[in-house]
Design an enzyme around this catalytic site. Structure first.
Site, PDB file in Angstrom:
ATOM      1  N   LYS A  47     -67.087 -36.265 -51.728  1.00 38.01           N
ATOM      2  CA  LYS A  47     -66.691 -37.005 -53.102  1.00 38.01           C
ATOM      3  C   LYS A  47     -67.833 -37.987 -53.708  1.00 38.01           C
ATOM      4  CE  LYS A  47     -62.369 -39.379 -54.796  1.00 38.01           C
ATOM      5  NZ  LYS A  47     -63.046 -40.615 -55.558  1.00 38.01           N
TER       6      LYS A  47
ATOM      7  N   TYR B 206     -66.790 -39.648 -48.450  1.00 38.97           N
ATOM      8  CA  TYR B 206     -66.235 -40.319 -49.826  1.00 38.97           C
ATOM      9  C   TYR B 206     -67.362 -41.327 -50.187  1.00 38.97           C
ATOM     10  CZ  TYR B 206     -63.397 -43.138 -53.143  1.00 38.97           C
ATOM     11  OH  TYR B 206     -62.735 -43.710 -54.200  1.00 38.97           O
TER      12      TYR B 206
ATOM     13  N   GLY C 191     -66.402 -37.812 -58.408  1.00 37.29           N
ATOM     14  CA  GLY C 191     -65.561 -38.843 -58.534  1.00 37.29           C
ATOM     15  C   GLY C 191     -65.323 -39.763 -59.703  1.00 37.29           C
TER      16      GLY C 191
END
Length: 310
Positions: free
Chosen positions: A168, A140, A192
């Protein structure tokens, strides 16, 4: 339980807002209602306890309950991804292990925050969590919140690990996205930021995880369809509609406002937790008008999609 592949997570996933009851506790029944409704409208995946879901404001037990409720409601119809990032490796492992047991098909993590960690410590943090579960990992990348950016150089070591299936990319750097995808074409690079969805697809993103996808999925599906047809002008027009919604939410107070709009069909999802401030009366009224704006944009976009199919 079947783990997700890069292909499985290359979809349009809603970053779920976490509902609370009147006492401020996680409302599992409402999570189930939201997930079922989203799937019926065409949402293709669920991302639990990320930024939109206030994950770092929840206890470990609450985060696992959110994942469990989403997985029950999904019933294997769409992938459920658990964000398990935490201040300590021990807590991240605990959340990951329990999320796997409750039905998550992949885990995702922000890099460790607050202290300034070097690249070796960050890589070891991710590998310790991956060693503890059989689920694949999605990095992430949200540097504006974490102070750590995954770019083609800093992500190379982790992306070489077969257990990492993607990134992401909650960052506006499309050059880095394209370069990472070029170096690792077998991985999933997932947009994202809703406001650059079309740009991310053009740079090589294969899906998206977004704050507003749940309540304007029709726009994201249309934009993806127009890009697939090669109709960039139509895709840009839909992106502009998405961005009009995003800009208004940001101006109000993005996470509380988006949660308000998300909750309108369900009788509300509760306020975001402190230290977020509740929306003012003016903010709620503006958020109500955002819902009307979304409805108008969906109607216009669906008409355009229909015209293109005739």
């Amino acid at each position: 339980m079947v783990s997700a592949s890069a292909t499985d997570v290359s979809v349009l996933s809603a970053a779920l807002a976490t509902p609370y009851d009147s006492r401020g506790n996680v409302d599992e029944s409402k999570i189930e209602a939201v997930v079922d409704s989203y799937i019926s409208r065409g949402v293709e995946g669920m991302y639990c306890c990320g930024s939109s879901g206030e994950g770092l404001l929840l206890s470990a037990d609450e985060r696992v309950r959110v994942v469990a409720a989403a997985a029950r409601a999904s019933d294997d119809r769409v992938p459920v991804i658990a964000h398990v990032g935490a201040l300590s490796t021990r807590e991240a492992i605990d959340i990951a292990v329990r999320s796997e047991a409750e039905g998550a098909v992949a885990v995702s993590m922000v890099p460790p925050i607050y202290y300034s960690y070097g690249p070796d410590a960050i890589a070891a943090h991710y590998r310790a969590v991956m060693d503890a579960v059989s689920l694949p990992m999605i990095l992430y990348n949200i540097p504006q919140f974490t102070g750590t950016e995954f770019d083609p150089a800093s992500a190379a070591d982790l992306l070489a690990d077969e257990r990492v299936i993607g990134v992401k990319q909650t960052a506006h750097n499309m050059f880095h996205l394209e370069r990472m995808r070029h170096a690792h074409p077998d991985k999933a690079f997932i947009g994202g930021f809703d406001e650059v969805f079309v740009a991310a697809i053009a740079a090589g993103a294969s899906g998206a995880i977004g704050t507003t996808i749940g309540f304007q999925i029709e726009l994201f599906r249309a934009a993806r369809e127009f890009v697939g047809r090669g109709d960039l002008v139509a895709a840009q027009r839909v992106q502009a509609r998405i961005n009009e919604v995003v800009a208004e939410l940001v101006d109000i107070d993005v996470f509380p406002a988006a949660k308000h709009v998300s909750g309108m069909p369900f009788g509300g999802l509760g306020d975001c937790r402190a230290p977020f401030r509740p929306l003012t009366a003016e903010g709620r009224a503006r958020a109500d008008r955002v819902a009307d704006l979304v409805a108008a944009h969906v109607e216009a976009t669906e008409n355009e999609r229909g015209d293109g199919r005739r």
